[in-house]
Design a protein around this motif. Sequence first.
Motif, PDB file in Angstrom:
ATOM      1  N   LEU A  17      27.797  38.856  48.331  1.00  0.00           N
ATOM      2  CA  LEU A  17      29.175  38.090  48.299  1.00  0.00           C
ATOM      3  C   LEU A  17      29.640  38.427  49.707  1.00  0.00           C
ATOM      4  O   LEU A  17      30.433  37.335  50.226  1.00  0.00           O
ATOM      5  CB  LEU A  17      30.015  38.710  47.059  1.00  0.00           C
ATOM      6  CG  LEU A  17      29.760  38.102  45.866  1.00  0.00           C
ATOM      7  CD1 LEU A  17      30.695  38.980  44.725  1.00  0.00           C
ATOM      8  CD2 LEU A  17      30.153  36.840  45.751  1.00  0.00           C
ATOM      9  N   THR A  28      32.733  27.080  51.536  1.00  0.00           N
ATOM     10  CA  THR A  28      32.461  28.493  50.901  1.00  0.00           C
ATOM     11  C   THR A  28      33.588  29.361  51.175  1.00  0.00           C
ATOM     12  O   THR A  28      34.186  29.918  50.102  1.00  0.00           O
ATOM     13  CB  THR A  28      31.139  28.877  51.507  1.00  0.00           C
ATOM     14  OG1 THR A  28      30.003  28.269  51.357  1.00  0.00           O
ATOM     15  CG2 THR A  28      30.921  30.291  50.705  1.00  0.00           C
ATOM     16  N   ASP A  31      36.328  28.431  48.822  1.00  0.00           N
ATOM     17  CA  ASP A  31      35.991  28.534  47.469  1.00  0.00           C
ATOM     18  C   ASP A  31      37.004  29.785  46.544  1.00  0.00           C
ATOM     19  O   ASP A  31      36.499  30.922  46.644  1.00  0.00           O
ATOM     20  CB  ASP A  31      34.635  28.933  47.049  1.00  0.00           C
ATOM     21  CG  ASP A  31      34.216  28.660  45.655  1.00  0.00           C
ATOM     22  OD1 ASP A  31      34.988  29.319  44.527  1.00  0.00           O
ATOM     23  OD2 ASP A  31      32.993  28.291  45.347  1.00  0.00           O
ATOM     24  N   LEU A  34      35.140  32.195  44.078  1.00  0.00           N
ATOM     25  CA  LEU A  34      34.170  33.136  44.938  1.00  0.00           C
ATOM     26  C   LEU A  34      35.013  34.160  45.740  1.00  0.00           C
ATOM     27  O   LEU A  34      34.544  35.211  45.404  1.00  0.00           O
ATOM     28  CB  LEU A  34      33.288  32.409  45.943  1.00  0.00           C
ATOM     29  CG  LEU A  34      32.117  33.044  46.484  1.00  0.00           C
ATOM     30  CD1 LEU A  34      31.247  33.443  45.717  1.00  0.00           C
ATOM     31  CD2 LEU A  34      31.870  32.161  47.679  1.00  0.00           C
TER      32      LEU A  34
END
Length: 276
Positions: A17, A28, A31, A34
């Motif tokens: 991560l 990304t 996100d 996430l």
Amino acid sequence: RSHHSTPMAMECQLENLWAILRDGDAATRADRGLVLEAVADEGMVLQFAAPELQDDLEVVLTAIDQDTDALQYASDALRRCREVVKMAVAKQGTALQHADKSLWTDRDLLMAAVRADGCLLRLGEGTELLQDKELVLAAVEQDGDALELADPEMRLDKQVVVAAVRTNGENLKLASEELQDDVDVVTAAIKFDGLALKFASSRLREDRELVLIAINQHGCALEFASDNLRANRAVVREAVNRTPRALLFALGGLSEDDELQDFARDVRCRIQEKGR
């Protein structure tokens, strides 16, 4: 359980991560799911999040709940938000240094900060908070070196100075002349560090009882005793018994005295025996 949930597998996932966000593209980093998952496990990952997520209250609170140092990566608006900073500071006082400067002089927040790290008193620089006795006392009780950051008036306050020398005897050098001549203050300092006798008044450096307290903490405090006491055989013997090389600071021919030199050798041998 599947093998995927072993500690090693989870650690790999966390490292992934971190790497995914560090090396990720704009999409990304934006996100939300996430980023939330990542900051819940490692708050400092917030540094890689998109600006709008660094300004997302839930994301930032999740990050600082995991690591209060993550506050430094929150948006300017959230670093100015007292409620957010208050939550971080309640968890770890030192987080205040990552808040917007406008909150550094909030007395309640600064109190929490100095209780965690006394030297954060510096955040109150240029304000009347450095004359606030309760605040300064909390700071010097945590770290006596904070006395140097406080308003010079605080060096006249016996309670504040005693607290400061209890965590570092050398802070006696910051005390007012009056307090350097105060038995209670000097005793507190030399019990922590005998060498602090250096900063005591000449009157107290002639006080045999005080000098013996200092010498019992560190024999080389003999260097800062009055000339009379440095030439006193019994006092010199006490110093040598604590620290053999203290004989160097004896006066009146005692440093060359055969009996005291033999005694110093015996003490040195005894210390070496103990160390074996």
